[in-house]
Write a protein that holds these residues in place. Sequence first.
Motif, PDB file in Angstrom:
ATOM      1  N   ARG A 329       0.828  -1.204   0.000  1.00  0.00           N
ATOM      2  CA  ARG A 329       0.000   0.000   0.000  1.00  0.00           C
ATOM      3  C   ARG A 329       0.868   1.262   0.000  1.00  0.00           C
ATOM      4  O   ARG A 329       0.652   2.173  -0.802  1.00  0.00           O
ATOM      5  N   ARG A 330       1.865   1.286   0.877  1.00  0.00           N
ATOM      6  CA  ARG A 330       2.673   2.494   1.032  1.00  0.00           C
ATOM      7  C   ARG A 330       3.597   2.735  -0.169  1.00  0.00           C
ATOM      8  O   ARG A 330       3.876   3.887  -0.517  1.00  0.00           O
ATOM      9  N   LEU A 331       4.058   1.664  -0.802  1.00  0.00           N
ATOM     10  CA  LEU A 331       4.915   1.815  -1.985  1.00  0.00           C
ATOM     11  C   LEU A 331       4.117   1.831  -3.284  1.00  0.00           C
ATOM     12  O   LEU A 331       4.694   1.911  -4.370  1.00  0.00           O
ATOM     13  N   GLU A 332       2.792   1.743  -3.159  1.00  0.00           N
ATOM     14  CA  GLU A 332       1.889   1.773  -4.315  1.00  0.00           C
ATOM     15  C   GLU A 332       2.240   0.657  -5.308  1.00  0.00           C
ATOM     16  O   GLU A 332       2.359   0.883  -6.523  1.00  0.00           O
ATOM     17  N   LEU A 333       2.389  -0.543  -4.772  1.00  0.00           N
ATOM     18  CA  LEU A 333       2.640  -1.728  -5.591  1.00  0.00           C
ATOM     19  C   LEU A 333       1.325  -2.481  -5.796  1.00  0.00           C
ATOM     20  O   LEU A 333       0.524  -2.611  -4.862  1.00  0.00           O
ATOM     21  N   SER A 334       1.126  -2.980  -6.979  1.00  0.00           N
ATOM     22  CA  SER A 334      -0.071  -3.766  -7.256  1.00  0.00           C
ATOM     23  C   SER A 334       0.231  -5.251  -7.044  1.00  0.00           C
ATOM     24  O   SER A 334       1.389  -5.656  -6.909  1.00  0.00           O
ATOM     25  N   GLY A 335      -0.820  -6.068  -7.012  1.00  0.00           N
ATOM     26  CA  GLY A 335      -0.642  -7.513  -7.018  1.00  0.00           C
ATOM     27  C   GLY A 335      -0.618  -8.197  -5.675  1.00  0.00           C
ATOM     28  O   GLY A 335      -0.371  -9.409  -5.600  1.00  0.00           O
ATOM     29  N   PHE A 336      -0.889  -7.462  -4.581  1.00  0.00           N
ATOM     30  CA  PHE A 336      -0.787  -8.107  -3.272  1.00  0.00           C
ATOM     31  C   PHE A 336      -1.782  -9.251  -3.115  1.00  0.00           C
ATOM     32  O   PHE A 336      -1.406 -10.343  -2.653  1.00  0.00           O
ATOM     33  N   GLU A 337      -3.020  -9.031  -3.446  1.00  0.00           N
ATOM     34  CA  GLU A 337      -4.049 -10.054  -3.209  1.00  0.00           C
ATOM     35  C   GLU A 337      -3.738 -11.343  -3.949  1.00  0.00           C
ATOM     36  O   GLU A 337      -3.956 -12.448  -3.424  1.00  0.00           O
ATOM     37  N   ALA A 338      -3.231 -11.237  -5.164  1.00  0.00           N
ATOM     38  CA  ALA A 338      -2.893 -12.443  -5.932  1.00  0.00           C
ATOM     39  C   ALA A 338      -1.738 -13.197  -5.289  1.00  0.00           C
ATOM     40  O   ALA A 338      -1.681 -14.436  -5.332  1.00  0.00           O
ATOM     41  N   ALA A 339      -0.808 -12.462  -4.688  1.00  0.00           N
ATOM     42  CA  ALA A 339       0.384 -13.101  -4.120  1.00  0.00           C
ATOM     43  C   ALA A 339       0.192 -13.542  -2.677  1.00  0.00           C
ATOM     44  O   ALA A 339       0.973 -14.374  -2.179  1.00  0.00           O
ATOM     45  N   ALA A 340      -0.800 -13.023  -1.977  1.00  0.00           N
ATOM     46  CA  ALA A 340      -0.963 -13.286  -0.545  1.00  0.00           C
ATOM     47  C   ALA A 340      -0.977 -14.774  -0.190  1.00  0.00           C
ATOM     48  O   ALA A 340      -0.339 -15.172   0.799  1.00  0.00           O
ATOM     49  N   PRO A 341      -1.684 -15.639  -0.931  1.00  0.00           N
ATOM     50  CA  PRO A 341      -1.651 -17.073  -0.568  1.00  0.00           C
ATOM     51  C   PRO A 341      -0.249 -17.679  -0.646  1.00  0.00           C
ATOM     52  O   PRO A 341       0.103 -18.535   0.173  1.00  0.00           O
ATOM     53  N   ARG A 342       0.560 -17.222  -1.600  1.00  0.00           N
ATOM     54  CA  ARG A 342       1.928 -17.745  -1.706  1.00  0.00           C
ATOM     55  C   ARG A 342       2.808 -17.197  -0.576  1.00  0.00           C
ATOM     56  O   ARG A 342       3.694 -17.897  -0.085  1.00  0.00           O
TER      57      ARG A 342
END
Length: 389
Positions: A329-342
């Motif tokens: 969130r703070r670095l404005e990066l996308s893709g967290f939700e897709a990567a969270a399980p890994r």
Amino acid sequence: GLVGSEMCIRDRGNTVKAINPGHFLLTCRLDNWVHLLEENHFHIARDRLPQALYISATALALAPAAAAESLIYRKRIRETKIEKDPIFILGHWRSGTTYLQNVLSRDEQFGWFDPVNTIGLPYSLLLGRLIQPPIEKGIRNGRPQDNVQYSLDLPMEETFGVLTISPYSIIHMIAFPENYKKYIEGAFVSDLPVEELRKWERSYDYAVRKLTYIKKGKQLILKSPDNTARIRELWGMYLDARFINIHRDPYKTVRSTIHMFRTEMDSLRLTEEPDNIDELIENTVIDIFERMYRELFELEGFFPKNRYVDIAYTDFCRAPVDTLRDIYRRLELSGFEAAAPRFQAYVDSQRGYQKNKFDISPRLVRKINAKLGFYMEHYGYEMREVEEE
């Protein structure tokens, strides 16, 4: 094999020991190896001569492949566009940088220095498949200073790739402890003469562009603790880079780092050690720690808000996935939700990991208090009291 063979040496107690088959200079490019020998006046400790000869023979045998790869790929690598500047994980040695990078590397949108392209940097494009089995064998037992395991599916520090093609690395201090002051400049590259600084920049950028080429343009996650000593230079080279700094209790960090350098030097040194090596390691670790963070604190106010994040090691260990959510969130990066399980799967796989525990002497506590009080005040760590002896 590249890293699998063993030879015998004798330590200071005249005990026969096997040569470390995973010496970080074993895959050094020949011209760089000769340069290192020259600046150390070809002085090799008698008990380490077999190791030095083994490194020399390997560098000589691999020289044609390194030359051929440079001839074939150098132009393509130099012209590789870095569409997204790297994400740098900062932090002193033993601050949790490895764990942070290992978890973050589970996000498949990112690239990172895998063991083959780190250890075999000068010729991994031509010989990658050939050197993979011996590299896998060589890293099987993990790191000598702790219980962290390597695998081909986890990242390594890019500094171990860059040092195969450049003499400007603090890690060379481990192999050549007699010349340790010279190699501290490999961390604080701002101390280098301008011409040598430019050589370091070219070597580092070549490694980054080569990996970007290999990883087909993915944004890279780079983690080497010595990067914390050269943030200005890295930011100047990669203007849109992002930085994640992880900090930890300085008493634990310093004591663990001393153990790391002491353990690695015992196994990997090629020259004799200075008589007062233990005191030198203590002082060097604390002095580097102090300078790293004084310089970082001077820069903190200049980072754009979406380019720099500070996290505590304890917070990350307590809630790694939630901490990563906040970092994205703070670095404005996308893709967290897709990567969270890994992310969660890797965290779960590490639940049995046992950290090293060390005693710390009152003398060392006093040294840390004298030098790192500003760091403790900045992050809110409590300064230990020491009774006078």
